[in-house]
Write an enzyme that holds these catalytic residues in place. Structure first.
Site, PDB file in Angstrom:
ATOM      1  N   GLU A  56       0.837  -1.200   0.000  1.00 17.51           N
ATOM      2  CA  GLU A  56       0.000   0.000   0.000  1.00 17.51           C
ATOM      3  C   GLU A  56       0.868   1.244   0.000  1.00 17.51           C
ATOM      4  O   GLU A  56       1.414   1.646   1.035  1.00 17.51           O
ATOM      5  CB  GLU A  56      -0.935   0.017   1.223  1.00 17.51           C
ATOM      6  CG  GLU A  56      -2.059   1.030   1.046  1.00 17.51           C
ATOM      7  CD  GLU A  56      -2.749   1.430   2.363  1.00 17.51           C
ATOM      8  OE1 GLU A  56      -3.717   2.171   2.291  1.00 17.51           O
ATOM      9  OE2 GLU A  56      -2.282   1.002   3.434  1.00 17.51           O
TER      10      GLU A  56
ATOM     11  N   LYS B 130      -9.402 -14.521  16.166  1.00 17.39           N
ATOM     12  CA  LYS B 130      -9.507 -14.123  14.752  1.00 17.39           C
ATOM     13  C   LYS B 130     -10.887 -13.653  14.323  1.00 17.39           C
ATOM     14  O   LYS B 130     -11.284 -13.848  13.176  1.00 17.39           O
ATOM     15  CB  LYS B 130      -9.003 -15.264  13.857  1.00 17.39           C
ATOM     16  CG  LYS B 130      -7.529 -15.571  14.103  1.00 17.39           C
ATOM     17  CD  LYS B 130      -6.968 -16.640  13.186  1.00 17.39           C
ATOM     18  CE  LYS B 130      -5.479 -16.802  13.464  1.00 17.39           C
ATOM     19  NZ  LYS B 130      -4.890 -17.938  12.768  1.00 17.39           N
TER      20      LYS B 130
ATOM     21  N   ASP C 201       1.200 -14.258  12.720  1.00 17.10           N
ATOM     22  CA  ASP C 201       0.073 -14.774  11.955  1.00 17.10           C
ATOM     23  C   ASP C 201      -0.729 -13.587  11.412  1.00 17.10           C
ATOM     24  O   ASP C 201      -1.332 -12.847  12.181  1.00 17.10           O
ATOM     25  CB  ASP C 201      -0.807 -15.634  12.884  1.00 17.10           C
ATOM     26  CG  ASP C 201      -1.887 -16.372  12.122  1.00 17.10           C
ATOM     27  OD1 ASP C 201      -2.222 -15.971  10.986  1.00 17.10           O
ATOM     28  OD2 ASP C 201      -2.407 -17.370  12.654  1.00 17.10           O
TER      29      ASP C 201
ATOM     30  N   HIS D 265      -2.975  11.037  -2.403  1.00 17.89           N
ATOM     31  CA  HIS D 265      -3.367   9.977  -3.317  1.00 17.89           C
ATOM     32  C   HIS D 265      -3.192  10.415  -4.770  1.00 17.89           C
ATOM     33  O   HIS D 265      -2.746   9.661  -5.607  1.00 17.89           O
ATOM     34  CB  HIS D 265      -4.829   9.580  -3.074  1.00 17.89           C
ATOM     35  CG  HIS D 265      -4.994   8.690  -1.890  1.00 17.89           C
ATOM     36  ND1 HIS D 265      -4.445   7.436  -1.827  1.00 17.89           N
ATOM     37  CD2 HIS D 265      -5.637   8.873  -0.722  1.00 17.89           C
ATOM     38  CE1 HIS D 265      -4.748   6.886  -0.661  1.00 17.89           C
ATOM     39  NE2 HIS D 265      -5.469   7.738   0.029  1.00 17.89           N
TER      40      HIS D 265
END
Lengths: 425, 425, 425, 425
Positions: free
Chosen positions: B120, B249, B324, B419
């Site tokens: 990103e 999660k 993870d 952006h």
């Protein structure tokens, strides 16, 4: 290829001339004394050299050899411009394949091998087992229910009366706001505009069809244009281009309810025989695990996730396929249902807010692009938007496979044994 | 090193003998006719060869060259056993560094360069700006408020009376359950056991000090032992080792309230001068952006995330450091506060459920291990647990940097321009 | 009037003839031996007698004198048909008045005394203080942002593909569904129909303009008609007329986001001087109490209520005005904001889901009707709908008063002292 | 009794002397010209006269006769001091009885008639049907799982480090804080103290055994004492005695998870035969309605309520029994589960945060006291606390009855017909 890797890695010290060595030494000195900033390296060096020198600087500063981070094959010229500043190399994330899984979708149709980038042992094997069950059952039925990327600027009104006026103004000027929004993009179409008020705060949630792009940037730019017009037209103050009613990268009911990105639902019917054969359990047990865990447990925990481990699959597919990994948080909003049927169970996953794209972002990085190609969804689709929707459907089927497999494992109480056999902990 | 990379990549076709070629051809034929399964390759071939042949099979099946996925330098012998099944190679995720950021924690103390794995664009630059502000302000103050990894099996009782009895039984037998739990692990200590009832479902939430491991596997194995004892002692049926009150999660209030993994809080005081200098805005505007976006907007959206983009930083740090990646969903549960003070603002992030470890999982993969070494937290700490807590504190500071920077950018209404300059969308 | 009360209370034993006494004795005997059911009394006796005999039966069964429950003045003929089965009398809930409060709304305009039915000491006094502050500030600005009562039946589809088809079918047949829905009601207009899918479950959320009625019954009847057509047209099975996506009488994000009933926002600007005069505190403190309590605290608690005690006012107004008291749960969904301004603070409450009506339900019970008359909103408005919206705006202003006052009290740390002076606990 | 009612109602104009009439006229004039405030009437008049004159003033001001509001029999001397300021009379809320229902609880044991104060037609009948099913099944099994009323002041620390210190200080001084807390109450016992941090905000959640009182006031006064000590001991600033982590009168995950007030679970096993006989449906349908509505629908709606209409019963019981009606919002937090069993279904309701008391609040108002007596729970229990727990168990059984009945009605698709027969809407 070895040469190629060497060149790209910027690690080929043998080829460095005396001139280069002097230049590097000078630069390292300037980095150390602060006269050159780490992010200015690309101004003086080629990307590949900047990465190498920056890594050397990090090695010296921290006394840590970064040998493996320096080995990569991707084309960094584009990456340093579009994907990552202050680059020092890459981490290599293992990719396993699960499948093939048969998908019967509106866009994805056929057999697909799923690339999963993960370091969580047992995940690929688990998804693989789910794929096997789905394929034996004839495939996963998948549908896109909604499609629209959103951004919601927040404004400050003077009073609640002013806030109400702003909402009215937006309704009246809807068409001209759409024209303005679409003037900023060659692909995107504005498909919705809704206002929300909380006291003096006004949120304008704009929704776009972003075709094959995930579309956050496109939508942000268009929103900036719209926000300026609203501010000019109503005298309201723009506070932030993103007011968290988008909602981007946070778990949020609004995404679950109204959808964001691609809204996907995937389901499969499993017979008693298949459940017994693949999962060594029965319909009733599979159902009960889902009911008590994914509904009663999640309700009791105040959880927004009514699923077993959707994010495991979403994150692994996202990292493999060059999606924004942070979007796994929205993307894994998931309700997993197991219905008892006359012939066994019908299992489904509902993913209302899966933000995916096949162009832009990390999709052009070579390793990630290869994963997209593996799925037949690299780049723009024909017509535009079909590749991204196809990818969304495949991920929907993959999540279904993952849910099936974990529910099956829990049902058979195999989970702990699986972990023990891996000898981890 | 070129040789080394070649060997590891399993791509060195030049070195392949006729014997090898014949063997590979036979295997590919067996894969195609289904007499050999993709996951059985490691039984017949060395890991590096299995990966290569599997990748070749995928290339043939899908007609997709997977050249870059095949280039890697990590030691796959361990990876195929512990991290990834059906491996075909790796994806290379760009790593940039932000910082240094000064951290004044209970475990982390000093200047740290933050490795962020991301595609990103603008993220690393953004965190970098936040680090700069923090360091100029004297550093981020960070504290670990709680530490405990959890697992909550769910049981089915016969009735609500039976459910109440199970709770009582657990309370009475707490000590022997702890002894049993700890018998399954050489490191972990059971620090809590709480019961919850919903109708006939009984959830037993076990909490452990897992030292430097993230600890899910350790805790799962211990929970299996405890669950068996509870089932035997009370006649209750074990439904699933994970009953979603863990909560693993998924976004969940229980994690936010009771904590899970490492609970971290990080804060920094910024003067009016510093706000103006680094962020080109003022205290009042910075405050108002946070108030209307992260509180009013999140409340209005039904969001569980009262922050700007914590997950961006958590996910990038997790991928770089072998955590993870799916845990970014729990890890990014975050409340960002901006308090107006006499001298400017006090900005803080609260991360109640950051599941991190410096041993096990993906921490041993070479590129990821190098990122951990960069932070001085690879492997076990002295005493055990201190490395994981140090990593948690550094991530806390990193999230603070990310929040500061995005709030500052929004305040200065620079987001859209940033952006646009990247030319994306 | 005493006579009147006596008659209505059914307690006038002195007037009972020997015949009546015998009849009652017989009936009591039949109730005791089970040959007559409690709910069958109205078949044999006039409502007033049925109530009396049922109460006598309860007194005998439980040995409890129910003297006061038997004293009431309301017309029970209608009540036993429309409001309450198995009636034994009434409870008397104390009504206090707060105000007057000046309201500058779209429908309510002027000075209003607020009837509050409550047994919570200090509540009326607290609201009264808030009214005083609002009126001194020139009144509360109030707006209705949305108006629509909803019901969402849930259906079971055969598969996710079938579910998607049902959604498409509803979209195509929208007009005919509206005609069918409106054929069941003389007043209601269907203003929206939206579908949601979760696996094989399809939810169809219907929205109606119910004019001056709260409208749940109207909407339920119309939904039954629509649900039948959908089931017939698509082959989907109707599971329940209310599928909890309405969402009726449960806290739910969907109501907060999309609105339900009347969506109201009310605000007022308070000067520094007024804050000091009325609340003995200052703007900054008032702001900080709201920020740390209603935003940070609620976020940390996983609360859906970002307010101080909106439900206190909503429940007290609802009970006084014959609204469904159970709807206080939806009605009190509230975000309270305090903005710092140049001149002091701007305080607002946002109530997205206030289900109120001025006809039907308990609005016709005499004491409750008197409270509605006190507010000038009894019965149907001209045009229809304006009375209910006016009532919603008044309640909005009342909630604002309550929030202001409690925040002020907390700010001045007077809460505990107020409780101590009441000598309660 | 007619005389008695007349006196209490303050409506007996016939008995008013000339002196009284003059006095009233003077007072009304002073109220109109503002020289006397409405709330000052009790300073000059007896409670009964103050109520009458205030009502007359309201009638004149609004031109609304308030005849019925003026008819009541409760003893207002205490009410105006403890329950309601600025009183003008009462609203009469119809009370119906459902039952008897057999309860097999830890505290409540036997047959109970349930008083329900409501104007929602069909509610009492519905609960009644549920009671019938429960009693035929042998009764509801009910258990209290936890008992503790909470209050959580919020403090502002200077920094996150300071916040962490405050937590440590509280842990160390736990015993002396308990002694101080308990010094403020003759009955309450402090049973817990937990700290939470969000940035610089520190929340200290105190939990008390409040015996037969609901206990909010007791707990608030004790918390004020504790809060002062914490502020003195640590230098932290007290912001508000209630910091919304209590959480009082807002839906909140923390109450669902940790419990607040009385945590109750109630269940009953229904055979196939009984389901068919009472509800005209079958086990599978009953189960499916609950699954798709109360779990899938609530999950999809972002609801915190996983039940059908618990609040209907809680609110009606609360209003009848003199509980704080606003507490119905916490009290109705409920998960309703329907488990398929070999013999039919096991249905249960879990109510983690039911705040009830049998002393204090509105429990002493005569009509409400009679309802408590009807249940055998008026006043203090022996030992203290048992009456409140008994009431909580009875309400648990009542909610179970309500849930059973509505699920049954939906299952039999009778809901719309029931509404149509009532001719409402």
């Amino acid at each position: 290829m070895a040469d190629d890797a060497e060149r790209r890695s910027g690690a080929g010290s043998g080829a460095k001339s005396g001139h280069d060595r002097d230049r590097d030494t000078t630069i390292l000195t300037r980095l150390k004394d602060g006269s050159l900033k780490l992010y200015e390296l690309e101004k003086e060096l080629s990307p590949i050299d900047a990465i190498r020198v920056r890594r050397e600087f990090m090695e010296q500063e921290t006394g840590t050899p970064l040998e493996n981070i320096g080995i990569f094959s991707i084309d960094v010229d584009r990456v340093v411009k579009r994907n990552c500043e202050n680059m020092i190399g890459t981490v290599q994330v293992p990719v396993g394949v699960a499948g093939p899984v048969i998908v019967n979708g509106g866009y994805a149709s056929g057999r697909f091998y799923l690339p999963l980038a993960t370091t969580e042992g047992a995940l690929v094997a688990s998804v693989n087992r789910g794929c096997s069950a789905i394929s034996k059952a004839g495939g996963a039925e998948v549908r896109i229910l909604h499609d629209g990327m959103t951004r919601a600027p927040v404004f400050a009104a003077d009073s609640v009366g002013h806030a109400a006026q702003v909402c009215d103004w937006v309704t009246v000027h809807r068409d001209e706001l759409r024209v303005a929004a679409e003037s900023t993009t060659s692909h995107g179409k504005m498909t919705g505009i809704v206002t929300f008020v909380a006291g003096t705060s006004v949120f304008v949630r704009l929704e776009f069809d972003t075709k094959d792009a995930m579309g956050m940037n496109m939508v942000t730019i268009a929103s900036a244009k719209v926000a300026d017009l609203i501010a000019q037209g109503t005298g309201v103050r723009l506070i932030a281009l993103s007011g968290n009613m988008c909602t981007d990268k946070k778990p949020a009911a609004i995404n679950g309810i109204l959808g964001r990105g691609r809204s996907v639902v995937a389901g499969v019917s499993l017979t008693h025989e298949l459940i017994s054969q693949v999962f060594k359990t029965d319909a009733r047990t599979l159902f009960e695990v889902n009911y008590r865990k994914n509904f009663v447990g999640s309700a009791r925990a105040g959880s927004m996730g009514f699923n077993a481990h959707a994010v495991n699959v979403v994150a692994a597919m996202f990292i493999a396929c060059g999606q924004d990994a942070a979007h796994a948080i929205d993307g894994s909003t998931c309700i997993t249902t197991v219905d008892l049927t006359d012939t066994g169970v019908y299992v489904a996953v509902t993913l209302p807010s899966l933000p995916v794209g096949t162009v832009g972002g990390g999709t052009g990085v070579e390793t990630q692009a290869e994963c997209l190609k593996l799925l037949g969804v690299a780049g723009s689709g024909t017509p535009p938007g079909t590749n991204a929707k196809k990818l969304a459907e495949i991920i929907g089927a993959a999540v279904l496979a993952g849910e099936l497999s974990l529910l099956g494992a829990l049902a058979a109480q195999h989970l702990a044994r699986a972990h023990q056999q891996l000898g981890r902990g």
